[in-house]
Design an enzyme around this catalytic site. Sequence first.
Site, PDB file in Angstrom:
ATOM      1  N   SER A 136      -6.814   1.808  -1.357  1.00 56.73           N
ATOM      2  CA  SER A 136      -7.118   0.739  -0.404  1.00 56.73           C
ATOM      3  C   SER A 136      -5.828   0.041   0.007  1.00 56.73           C
ATOM      4  O   SER A 136      -4.867  -0.023  -0.781  1.00 56.73           O
ATOM      5  CB  SER A 136      -8.056  -0.290  -1.049  1.00 56.73           C
ATOM      6  OG  SER A 136      -8.178  -1.452  -0.251  1.00 56.73           O
ATOM      7  N   TYR A 148      -9.282  -7.245  -7.454  1.00 51.85           N
ATOM      8  CA  TYR A 148      -9.579  -5.934  -6.863  1.00 51.85           C
ATOM      9  C   TYR A 148      -8.296  -5.258  -6.392  1.00 51.85           C
ATOM     10  O   TYR A 148      -8.060  -4.070  -6.662  1.00 51.85           O
ATOM     11  CB  TYR A 148     -10.534  -6.123  -5.692  1.00 51.85           C
ATOM     12  CG  TYR A 148     -10.742  -4.887  -4.844  1.00 51.85           C
ATOM     13  CD1 TYR A 148     -11.579  -3.858  -5.271  1.00 51.85           C
ATOM     14  CD2 TYR A 148     -10.109  -4.750  -3.603  1.00 51.85           C
ATOM     15  CE1 TYR A 148     -11.774  -2.731  -4.493  1.00 51.85           C
ATOM     16  CE2 TYR A 148     -10.301  -3.628  -2.825  1.00 51.85           C
ATOM     17  CZ  TYR A 148     -11.134  -2.623  -3.273  1.00 51.85           C
ATOM     18  OH  TYR A 148     -11.319  -1.505  -2.498  1.00 51.85           O
TER      19      TYR A 148
END
Length: 252
Positions: free
Chosen positions: A144, A157
């Site tokens: 990501s 995250y």
Amino acid sequence: MKDAFGAPQSLLVLGGTSEIGLATARRLIARRTRTVRLAGRPSPALERAAAELRELGADVRTVAFDALDSASHEEVLGKLFTEGDIDMVLLAFGVLGDQARDEEDPLSAVRVAQTNYTGAVSAGLVCAGALQAQGHGSLVVLSSVAGERARRADFIYGSSKAGLDAFAQGLGDALHGTGVHVMVVRPGFVRSRMTAGREEAPLATTPGAVADAIVTGLRRRSETVWVPGALRVVMSALRHVPRPLFRRLPVR
């Protein structure tokens, strides 16, 4: 092995209900992928996903797999490779977590880290070893852009994805020349069930667009894929913004 059209004939999706994983499977089946294994926690959603792919003409089976149970990975995943060669493994599992809650509950934060990083390291190494033993194949890892630089809004995250991204890059270097191809995919904000209800970030994308980029990247044997491609330039700039200024930017 890949067929005459350049598509893998067999696919293993780790995270069998992942919207990106299933979108990728659909595109690969259209390009003549014939065997698909969906690995994930047993659930009606996993069985529905398998049934939908069977309707497209593939031989699809579900496999009980828990990213958090690293002790079981070698047995569960190793067994799949003994049943026949797997041309492509897509590591698509992960959790977004809840930043505010996770900051207040360290155990919740640990679960995010264990799923996105520790579980991925375990499963990734098992699959990489099996791919190397068979002498060919691709390991595609969903990272990501959140891992490019820790941001206040999602640093738990983001840190887990940063670890995963570094691991996957290093694994790719370790496997260079063995016949095994490792590709890291860095999507931006993806409109999906996982992000439902969250404020959308600029350059948002969709599971289908990420799947298209994965298929293209496989054909080109890319090592890193950004989705959308413009994020490569954006993140290159943000990576070098001084921290005092970065804290004041409206990035999420």
